[in-house]
Write a protein that holds these residues in place. Structure first.
Motif, PDB file in Angstrom:
ATOM      1  N   VAL A  36       8.470   9.588  16.054  1.00 56.71           N
ATOM      2  CA  VAL A  36       7.998   9.481  14.668  1.00 56.71           C
ATOM      3  C   VAL A  36       6.530   9.068  14.638  1.00 56.71           C
ATOM      4  O   VAL A  36       5.715   9.626  13.891  1.00 56.71           O
ATOM      5  N   ALA A  37       6.185   8.074  15.483  1.00 54.68           N
ATOM      6  CA  ALA A  37       4.795   7.611  15.544  1.00 54.68           C
ATOM      7  C   ALA A  37       3.869   8.729  16.017  1.00 54.68           C
ATOM      8  O   ALA A  37       2.746   8.881  15.506  1.00 54.68           O
ATOM      9  N   PHE A  38       4.334   9.531  16.974  1.00 51.56           N
ATOM     10  CA  PHE A  38       3.518  10.639  17.485  1.00 51.56           C
ATOM     11  C   PHE A  38       3.164  11.616  16.369  1.00 51.56           C
ATOM     12  O   PHE A  38       2.003  12.006  16.209  1.00 51.56           O
ATOM     13  N   PHE A  39       4.164  12.035  15.599  1.00 50.34           N
ATOM     14  CA  PHE A  39       3.919  13.014  14.539  1.00 50.34           C
ATOM     15  C   PHE A  39       3.093  12.415  13.400  1.00 50.34           C
ATOM     16  O   PHE A  39       2.283  13.120  12.782  1.00 50.34           O
ATOM     17  N   ILE A  40       3.275  11.137  13.126  1.00 52.08           N
ATOM     18  CA  ILE A  40       2.467  10.502  12.081  1.00 52.08           C
ATOM     19  C   ILE A  40       1.002  10.472  12.480  1.00 52.08           C
ATOM     20  O   ILE A  40       0.105  10.817  11.696  1.00 52.08           O
ATOM     21  N   VAL A  41       0.740  10.072  13.729  1.00 51.57           N
ATOM     22  CA  VAL A  41      -0.636   9.909  14.194  1.00 51.57           C
ATOM     23  C   VAL A  41      -1.323  11.257  14.426  1.00 51.57           C
ATOM     24  O   VAL A  41      -2.488  11.444  14.044  1.00 51.57           O
ATOM     25  N   PHE A  42      -0.610  12.204  15.038  1.00 52.22           N
ATOM     26  CA  PHE A  42      -1.257  13.450  15.451  1.00 52.22           C
ATOM     27  C   PHE A  42      -0.980  14.638  14.535  1.00 52.22           C
ATOM     28  O   PHE A  42      -1.605  15.692  14.708  1.00 52.22           O
ATOM     29  N   TYR A  44       0.402  14.153  10.750  1.00 54.24           N
ATOM     30  CA  TYR A  44       0.288  13.858   9.319  1.00 54.24           C
ATOM     31  C   TYR A  44      -1.055  13.228   8.950  1.00 54.24           C
ATOM     32  O   TYR A  44      -1.674  13.628   7.963  1.00 54.24           O
ATOM     33  N   ILE A  45      -1.506  12.250   9.719  1.00 57.81           N
ATOM     34  CA  ILE A  45      -2.806  11.632   9.415  1.00 57.81           C
ATOM     35  C   ILE A  45      -3.951  12.650   9.472  1.00 57.81           C
ATOM     36  O   ILE A  45      -4.818  12.663   8.589  1.00 57.81           O
ATOM     37  N   PRO A  46      -3.987  13.551  10.501  1.00 60.17           N
ATOM     38  CA  PRO A  46      -5.071  14.549  10.529  1.00 60.17           C
ATOM     39  C   PRO A  46      -5.083  15.491   9.335  1.00 60.17           C
ATOM     40  O   PRO A  46      -6.087  16.168   9.103  1.00 60.17           O
ATOM     41  N   MET A  47      -3.982  15.570   8.579  1.00 57.30           N
ATOM     42  CA  MET A  47      -3.979  16.437   7.396  1.00 57.30           C
ATOM     43  C   MET A  47      -5.026  16.015   6.377  1.00 57.30           C
ATOM     44  O   MET A  47      -5.473  16.825   5.553  1.00 57.30           O
ATOM     45  N   GLY A  48      -5.432  14.749   6.424  1.00 53.60           N
ATOM     46  CA  GLY A  48      -6.482  14.309   5.527  1.00 53.60           C
ATOM     47  C   GLY A  48      -7.790  15.034   5.750  1.00 53.60           C
ATOM     48  O   GLY A  48      -8.622  15.150   4.847  1.00 53.60           O
ATOM     49  N   GLY A  49      -7.961  15.575   6.955  1.00 56.41           N
ATOM     50  CA  GLY A  49      -9.176  16.322   7.261  1.00 56.41           C
ATOM     51  C   GLY A  49      -9.253  17.660   6.558  1.00 56.41           C
ATOM     52  O   GLY A  49     -10.322  18.297   6.550  1.00 56.41           O
ATOM     53  N   LEU A  50      -8.164  18.106   5.944  1.00 55.41           N
ATOM     54  CA  LEU A  50      -8.182  19.377   5.216  1.00 55.41           C
ATOM     55  C   LEU A  50      -9.143  19.341   4.036  1.00 55.41           C
ATOM     56  O   LEU A  50      -9.516  20.388   3.508  1.00 55.41           O
ATOM     57  N   ILE A  51      -9.544  18.148   3.632  1.00 57.16           N
ATOM     58  CA  ILE A  51     -10.498  18.036   2.524  1.00 57.16           C
ATOM     59  C   ILE A  51     -11.832  18.684   2.877  1.00 57.16           C
ATOM     60  O   ILE A  51     -12.606  19.078   1.998  1.00 57.16           O
ATOM     61  N   ILE A  52     -12.105  18.829   4.168  1.00 55.27           N
ATOM     62  CA  ILE A  52     -13.349  19.470   4.616  1.00 55.27           C
ATOM     63  C   ILE A  52     -13.418  20.912   4.115  1.00 55.27           C
ATOM     64  O   ILE A  52     -14.507  21.444   3.888  1.00 55.27           O
ATOM     65  N   ALA A  53     -12.243  21.542   3.930  1.00 57.80           N
ATOM     66  CA  ALA A  53     -12.232  22.929   3.453  1.00 57.80           C
ATOM     67  C   ALA A  53     -12.829  23.057   2.060  1.00 57.80           C
ATOM     68  O   ALA A  53     -13.255  24.142   1.668  1.00 57.80           O
ATOM     69  N   PHE A  54     -12.877  21.970   1.315  1.00 55.91           N
ATOM     70  CA  PHE A  54     -13.407  21.997  -0.049  1.00 55.91           C
ATOM     71  C   PHE A  54     -14.777  21.327  -0.142  1.00 55.91           C
ATOM     72  O   PHE A  54     -15.232  21.021  -1.230  1.00 55.91           O
ATOM     73  N   LYS A  55     -15.424  21.122   1.003  1.00 49.21           N
ATOM     74  CA  LYS A  55     -16.720  20.452   1.010  1.00 49.21           C
ATOM     75  C   LYS A  55     -17.749  21.237   1.797  1.00 49.21           C
ATOM     76  O   LYS A  55     -17.418  22.041   2.676  1.00 49.21           O
ATOM     77  N   ASP A  56     -18.998  20.999   1.444  1.00 57.11           N
ATOM     78  CA  ASP A  56     -20.116  21.513   2.234  1.00 57.11           C
ATOM     79  C   ASP A  56     -20.371  20.471   3.318  1.00 57.11           C
ATOM     80  O   ASP A  56     -21.281  19.653   3.219  1.00 57.11           O
ATOM     81  N   PHE A  57     -19.561  20.527   4.361  1.00 59.95           N
ATOM     82  CA  PHE A  57     -19.486  19.426   5.319  1.00 59.95           C
ATOM     83  C   PHE A  57     -20.777  19.290   6.115  1.00 59.95           C
ATOM     84  O   PHE A  57     -21.307  20.250   6.659  1.00 59.95           O
TER      85      PHE A  57
END
Length: 315
Positions: A36-42, A44-57
């Protein structure tokens, strides 16, 4: 609304069976925590990086400091000249993998299950599993060496029979064939583990009953083995369909070259080339996000039709 009955401890009575189950099997739940910890860390948490798709990063401004771009990255994705090509290549290679690579471990498992010599069976399994543990860089080097038009074993055999050599890695059609067969070589042996495990769980009395009815080996495979492992086949097929627009970067990079770029350039290699090398993180994140959404839609659809056809699904 019906109110939950509360005991003296303040815990709803409806939750007591679940608490009892937790206390009874707490050691099993503790063993589940690392996964569970593996999937949360590697995952689910990285899903927050999807916000880059909506930014001029901007790498110096960071995720939150970069300006919003709205859907600009998605519009740019659709206007990429290579977009149709890399999508087509990804689908073609994955479709060939589904048609050829997917049945291969099933056939291997069925054949290994019929081997009566334990020594031969163990040796065969070890040789079949070995490519899975090798890097695609090593496997790619072996493929290039074996298929070399000048020194390769395959072309030496062709010349021995009076035939012209074939430039396997420079011809687009032969490259696709080589890509697919090398994928079978690398993954089929390892995939047999799951099917062999499913076969060993079959009740032996079913085979005995089939023998009494006069069934031979082929009839036992068709009438007993395959129906018994069908739930496993369906689940793995659903997972395979869910990856139809995804493809690992290792094999295309190891086998591709500039001559066959029209058929070897896939979504993952494009993301690597544009995102990592050129630093266009916003565009490649948008590509990856669309890829994930399509995969999700495919796996949900495949699961729905599998259950509708009377089989078992993932949920």
């Amino acid at each position: 609304m019906k109110a939950h009955r509360i005991n003296k401890t303040g815990i709803p009575l409806s939750a007591r069976p679940a608490m009892k189950e937790w206390r009874k099997n707490y050691d099993l739940y503790l063993l589940l925590l690392p996964a569970v910890a593996f999937f949360i860390v590697f995952s689910y948490i990285p899903m927050g990086g999807l916000i880059i798709a909506f930014k001029d990063f901007n790498i110096f401004e960071g995720v939150w400091g970069s300006d919003w771009a709205g859907l600009a990255n998605f519009r740019e994705m659709l206007s990429i000249p290579e977009f149709v090509q890399i999508t087509r290549n990804t689908l073609v290679l994955n479709l060939l993998g589904l048609l050829i690579c997917f049945p291969a471990p099933i056939l291997l498992a069925l054949m290994l299950n019929e081997v009566r010599s334990k020594y031969l069976k163990k040796v065969s399994q070890s040789l079949l599993y070995l490519p899975h543990f090798m890097s695609w860089i090593v496997l790619g080097g072996i493929v290039y060496a074996v298929l070399s038009p000048k020194y390769g074993v395959v072309n030496e055999i062709l010349r021995w029979f009076g035939m012209d050599e074939i430039y396997f890695m420079a011809d687009k059609t032969w490259w696709i064939i080589t890509y697919t067969l090398s994928a079978v070589w690398q993954s089929a042996g390892w995939g047999t583990i799951i099917y062999l495990a499913a076969i060993t769980a079959i009740d032996p009395s079913l085979y005995e009953a089939a023998s009494i009815d006069g069934a031979g080996r082929i009839r036992k495979i068709v009438s007993v083995t395959l129906p018994s492992i069908m739930p496993t086949i369906i689940i793995l097929f659903i997972l395979a369909v869910g990856n139809m627009v995804s493809i690992g970067i290792e094999q295309p990079l190891a086998l591709a070259n500039s001559v066959v770029g029209d058929v070897s350039d896939v979504i993952s290699t494009y993301v690597y080339r544009v995102g990592i090398k050129q630093g266009d993180f916003g565009l490649t994140t948008a590509v990856g996000m669309v890829q994930s959404v399509i995969n999700l839609a495919l796996i949900v659809t495949a699961n729905h039709w599998a259950k509708k056809a009377g089989g078992e699904g993932l949920w």
